[in-house]
Design a protein around this motif. Structure first.
Motif, PDB file in Angstrom:
ATOM      1  N   VAL A   1       0.657  -1.021  -0.279  1.00 12.20           N
ATOM      2  CA  VAL A   1      -0.003  -0.265  -0.209  1.00 12.20           C
ATOM      3  C   VAL A   1       0.929   1.689  -0.026  1.00 12.20           C
ATOM      4  O   VAL A   1       1.967   1.540   0.919  1.00 12.20           O
ATOM      5  CB  VAL A   1      -0.876  -0.168   1.954  1.00 12.20           C
ATOM      6  CG1 VAL A   1      -1.948   1.529   1.073  1.00 12.20           C
ATOM      7  CG2 VAL A   1      -2.221  -1.324   1.747  1.00 12.20           C
ATOM      8  N   ASN A   2       0.300   2.122  -0.853  1.00 12.38           N
ATOM      9  CA  ASN A   2       1.051   3.590  -1.208  1.00 12.38           C
ATOM     10  C   ASN A   2       0.689   4.428  -0.562  1.00 12.38           C
ATOM     11  O   ASN A   2      -0.701   4.393  -0.776  1.00 12.38           O
ATOM     12  CB  ASN A   2       1.661   3.932  -2.580  1.00 12.38           C
ATOM     13  CG  ASN A   2       1.876   4.882  -2.568  1.00 12.38           C
ATOM     14  OD1 ASN A   2       2.501   5.472  -1.989  1.00 12.38           O
ATOM     15  ND2 ASN A   2       2.270   5.584  -3.769  1.00 12.38           N
ATOM     16  N   ALA A   3       0.850   5.461   0.645  1.00 10.36           N
ATOM     17  CA  ALA A   3       0.547   6.422   1.520  1.00 10.36           C
ATOM     18  C   ALA A   3       0.398   7.659  -0.529  1.00 10.36           C
ATOM     19  O   ALA A   3       1.357   8.531  -0.176  1.00 10.36           O
ATOM     20  CB  ALA A   3       1.487   6.846   2.526  1.00 10.36           C
ATOM     21  N   ALA A   4      -0.469   7.615  -0.584  1.00 12.61           N
ATOM     22  CA  ALA A   4      -0.322   8.205  -2.094  1.00 12.61           C
ATOM     23  C   ALA A   4      -1.483  10.292  -1.896  1.00 12.61           C
ATOM     24  O   ALA A   4      -1.902  10.110  -0.719  1.00 12.61           O
ATOM     25  CB  ALA A   4      -0.779   7.854  -3.263  1.00 12.61           C
ATOM     26  N   ASN A   5      -1.124  10.681  -2.996  1.00 13.36           N
ATOM     27  CA  ASN A   5      -1.797  11.862  -2.295  1.00 13.36           C
ATOM     28  C   ASN A   5      -2.681  11.658  -3.620  1.00 13.36           C
ATOM     29  O   ASN A   5      -3.289  10.544  -4.095  1.00 13.36           O
ATOM     30  CB  ASN A   5      -0.625  12.997  -3.216  1.00 13.36           C
ATOM     31  CG  ASN A   5      -0.440  13.089  -4.226  1.00 13.36           C
ATOM     32  OD1 ASN A   5      -0.460  12.925  -5.320  1.00 13.36           O
ATOM     33  ND2 ASN A   5       0.842  13.512  -3.787  1.00 13.36           N
ATOM     34  N   GLU A   6      -4.172  12.788  -3.589  1.00 10.90           N
ATOM     35  CA  GLU A   6      -4.977  12.827  -4.941  1.00 10.90           C
ATOM     36  C   GLU A   6      -4.201  12.485  -6.323  1.00 10.90           C
ATOM     37  O   GLU A   6      -5.675  12.442  -6.440  1.00 10.90           O
ATOM     38  CB  GLU A   6      -6.130  14.125  -4.147  1.00 10.90           C
ATOM     39  CG  GLU A   6      -6.669  13.600  -3.574  1.00 10.90           C
ATOM     40  CD  GLU A   6      -7.209  15.350  -2.741  1.00 10.90           C
ATOM     41  OE1 GLU A   6      -6.792  16.311  -2.939  1.00 10.90           O
ATOM     42  OE2 GLU A   6      -8.500  14.833  -2.365  1.00 10.90           O
TER      43      GLU A   6
ATOM     44  N   VAL B   1      -4.919   8.699 -13.160  1.00 13.61           N
ATOM     45  CA  VAL B   1      -5.234   9.498 -12.925  1.00 13.61           C
ATOM     46  C   VAL B   1      -5.875  10.472 -14.360  1.00 13.61           C
ATOM     47  O   VAL B   1      -7.504  11.076 -14.310  1.00 13.61           O
ATOM     48  CB  VAL B   1      -4.282  11.384 -12.112  1.00 13.61           C
ATOM     49  CG1 VAL B   1      -5.446  12.428 -12.809  1.00 13.61           C
ATOM     50  CG2 VAL B   1      -4.517  10.257 -11.229  1.00 13.61           C
ATOM     51  N   GLU B   2      -5.017   9.910 -15.385  1.00  9.66           N
ATOM     52  CA  GLU B   2      -5.566  10.766 -16.564  1.00  9.66           C
ATOM     53  C   GLU B   2      -7.540  10.298 -17.288  1.00  9.66           C
ATOM     54  O   GLU B   2      -8.114  10.980 -18.011  1.00  9.66           O
ATOM     55  CB  GLU B   2      -4.676  10.225 -17.438  1.00  9.66           C
ATOM     56  CG  GLU B   2      -5.250  11.198 -19.055  1.00  9.66           C
ATOM     57  CD  GLU B   2      -4.010  11.091 -20.419  1.00  9.66           C
ATOM     58  OE1 GLU B   2      -4.405  10.815 -21.116  1.00  9.66           O
ATOM     59  OE2 GLU B   2      -2.935  11.417 -19.987  1.00  9.66           O
ATOM     60  N   THR B   3      -7.321   9.130 -16.892  1.00 10.23           N
ATOM     61  CA  THR B   3      -8.535   8.296 -16.598  1.00 10.23           C
ATOM     62  C   THR B   3      -9.637   8.221 -16.468  1.00 10.23           C
ATOM     63  O   THR B   3     -11.222   9.145 -16.698  1.00 10.23           O
ATOM     64  CB  THR B   3      -8.764   6.681 -17.111  1.00 10.23           C
ATOM     65  OG1 THR B   3      -7.605   6.125 -18.232  1.00 10.23           O
ATOM     66  CG2 THR B   3      -9.573   5.739 -17.259  1.00 10.23           C
ATOM     67  N   ASN B   4      -9.218   8.913 -14.652  1.00  9.72           N
ATOM     68  CA  ASN B   4     -10.570   8.712 -13.985  1.00  9.72           C
ATOM     69  C   ASN B   4     -10.289  10.231 -13.059  1.00  9.72           C
ATOM     70  O   ASN B   4     -11.633  10.513 -12.441  1.00  9.72           O
ATOM     71  CB  ASN B   4     -10.534   7.554 -12.963  1.00  9.72           C
ATOM     72  CG  ASN B   4     -10.141   6.148 -13.189  1.00  9.72           C
ATOM     73  OD1 ASN B   4     -11.113   5.614 -14.001  1.00  9.72           O
ATOM     74  ND2 ASN B   4      -8.675   5.716 -13.666  1.00  9.72           N
TER      75      ASN B   4
ATOM     76  N   GLY C   1     -10.014   7.328  -1.200  1.00 13.23           N
ATOM     77  CA  GLY C   1      -9.924   5.999  -2.285  1.00 13.23           C
ATOM     78  C   GLY C   1      -8.774   5.472  -2.764  1.00 13.23           C
ATOM     79  O   GLY C   1      -8.091   5.773  -1.658  1.00 13.23           O
ATOM     80  N   VAL C   2      -8.519   4.985  -3.514  1.00  9.00           N
ATOM     81  CA  VAL C   2      -7.906   4.085  -3.646  1.00  9.00           C
ATOM     82  C   VAL C   2      -7.782   3.415  -5.487  1.00  9.00           C
ATOM     83  O   VAL C   2      -8.662   3.186  -5.977  1.00  9.00           O
ATOM     84  CB  VAL C   2      -7.150   2.485  -2.988  1.00  9.00           C
ATOM     85  CG1 VAL C   2      -7.593   2.039  -1.596  1.00  9.00           C
ATOM     86  CG2 VAL C   2      -9.240   1.708  -3.659  1.00  9.00           C
TER      87      VAL C   2
ATOM     88  N   VAL D   1       0.989  -2.023  -6.277  1.00  8.64           N
ATOM     89  CA  VAL D   1       0.829  -1.125  -5.843  1.00  8.64           C
ATOM     90  C   VAL D   1      -0.554  -0.969  -4.909  1.00  8.64           C
ATOM     91  O   VAL D   1      -0.978  -0.567  -6.816  1.00  8.64           O
ATOM     92  CB  VAL D   1       1.678  -0.415  -5.931  1.00  8.64           C
ATOM     93  CG1 VAL D   1       2.005   0.981  -5.282  1.00  8.64           C
ATOM     94  CG2 VAL D   1       2.994  -0.602  -6.398  1.00  8.64           C
ATOM     95  N   ILE D   2      -0.838  -0.556  -4.441  1.00 15.86           N
ATOM     96  CA  ILE D   2      -2.586   0.053  -4.074  1.00 15.86           C
ATOM     97  C   ILE D   2      -2.226   1.148  -3.304  1.00 15.86           C
ATOM     98  O   ILE D   2      -1.410   1.389  -2.124  1.00 15.86           O
ATOM     99  CB  ILE D   2      -3.302  -1.102  -2.989  1.00 15.86           C
ATOM    100  CG1 ILE D   2      -3.302  -2.157  -3.540  1.00 15.86           C
ATOM    101  CG2 ILE D   2      -4.569  -0.006  -2.890  1.00 15.86           C
ATOM    102  CD1 ILE D   2      -4.051  -3.516  -2.490  1.00 15.86           C
ATOM    103  N   HIS D   3      -2.060   2.073  -4.459  1.00 17.92           N
ATOM    104  CA  HIS D   3      -2.139   3.731  -3.749  1.00 17.92           C
ATOM    105  C   HIS D   3      -3.570   4.347  -3.108  1.00 17.92           C
ATOM    106  O   HIS D   3      -4.781   4.465  -3.482  1.00 17.92           O
ATOM    107  CB  HIS D   3      -1.913   4.418  -4.740  1.00 17.92           C
ATOM    108  CG  HIS D   3      -1.030   3.710  -5.582  1.00 17.92           C
ATOM    109  ND1 HIS D   3       0.843   4.376  -5.877  1.00 17.92           N
ATOM    110  CD2 HIS D   3      -1.316   3.239  -7.015  1.00 17.92           C
ATOM    111  CE1 HIS D   3       0.507   3.920  -6.937  1.00 17.92           C
ATOM    112  NE2 HIS D   3       0.566   3.754  -7.463  1.00 17.92           N
ATOM    113  N   ALA D   4      -3.208   4.756  -1.591  1.00 21.33           N
ATOM    114  CA  ALA D   4      -4.248   5.079  -0.924  1.00 21.33           C
ATOM    115  C   ALA D   4      -4.355   6.710  -0.459  1.00 21.33           C
ATOM    116  O   ALA D   4      -2.890   6.605   0.028  1.00 21.33           O
ATOM    117  CB  ALA D   4      -4.482   3.689   0.182  1.00 21.33           C
ATOM    118  N   VAL D   5      -5.088   6.924  -0.770  1.00 18.88           N
ATOM    119  CA  VAL D   5      -5.263   8.332  -0.583  1.00 18.88           C
ATOM    120  C   VAL D   5      -5.700   8.634   1.468  1.00 18.88           C
ATOM    121  O   VAL D   5      -6.489   8.711   0.967  1.00 18.88           O
ATOM    122  CB  VAL D   5      -5.844   9.079  -0.979  1.00 18.88           C
ATOM    123  CG1 VAL D   5      -5.594  10.379  -0.967  1.00 18.88           C
ATOM    124  CG2 VAL D   5      -5.288   9.426  -2.771  1.00 18.88           C
ATOM    125  N   GLY D   6      -5.091   9.090   2.337  1.00 22.99           N
ATOM    126  CA  GLY D   6      -5.219   9.139   3.703  1.00 22.99           C
ATOM    127  C   GLY D   6      -5.386  10.893   3.204  1.00 22.99           C
ATOM    128  O   GLY D   6      -4.803  11.530   2.769  1.00 22.99           O
TER     129      GLY D   6
END
Length: 192
Positions: A32-37, A65-68, A75-76, A89-94
């Protein structure tokens, strides 16, 4: 080399671990990646994932991001893992911590729960998750550990057939590992 510092087996048979080690080196199906939006992986955990996994992780994220559009807080999104040992990699926006009155705890719980749902959808049996939002996003580490562990306990209780058999709370810095060890001791008592 990763060091499993504590383990606890839930009634469902799923195993939770506290791991002191490098998330990017974890021998799991998904990290899980602690990602930004915007899934722009510049610093922190996200930057480390791209440095070790290769630019294809960023390129896949850009395409997502370009698609969605941008990913909402909680969200992830799932991408490949490039050169990492993991497959996904599961990108999760905390949430960014704003004092706790802006739904930050609920949003962090959603990020953790949605990560586990995504791992199940992807057929993952093992997942490594860092202390999402507790770095540059400023979420208090103790509360982060409490919410992430609680989210996992509830998810596996509600989904006893989950294919994710092992969840590793993996952090590279000793102070964060210590906070997770304290949470395990508080919640489960003696762990081995």
């Amino acid at each position: 080399m990763a060091d499993i510092r504590a383990s606890h087996t839930l009634p469902s048979g799923h195993v939770l671990h506290v791991v002191h080690g490098d998330l990017t080196q974890e021998p799991v199906d998904a990290i899980v990646n602690a990602a930004n939006e915007w899934l722009a992986h510049g610093g922190g955990v996200a930057g480390a994932i791209v440095r070790r996994g290769g630019l294809e992780v960023q390129w896949e994220s850009d395409a997502w991001v370009e698609t969605n559009g941008k990913l909402p807080v909680g969200g992830v999104a799932v991408t490949g893992a490039g050169k990492l040992r993991a497959k996904k990699v599961i990108h999760a926006v905390g949430p960014v911590w704003e004092g706790g009155d802006d739904d930050e705890p609920d949003n962090l719980r959603a990020a953790a729960t949605n990560s586990l749902k995504a791992a199940d959808r992807e057929g993952c049996r093992s997942v490594a998750m860092p202390a999402i939002s507790s770095g540059i996003f400023g979420f208090p580490k103790e509360l982060c550990a409490e919410i992430l562990v609680d989210a996992a306990v509830h998810y596996f209780a509600q989904n006893p057939g989950s294919g994710v058999r092992a969840l590793r709370f993996t952090n590279i810095d000793a102070p964060t590992v210590a906070v997770f060890l304290e949470e395990f001791a508080r919640r489960f008592g003696a762990t081995g």
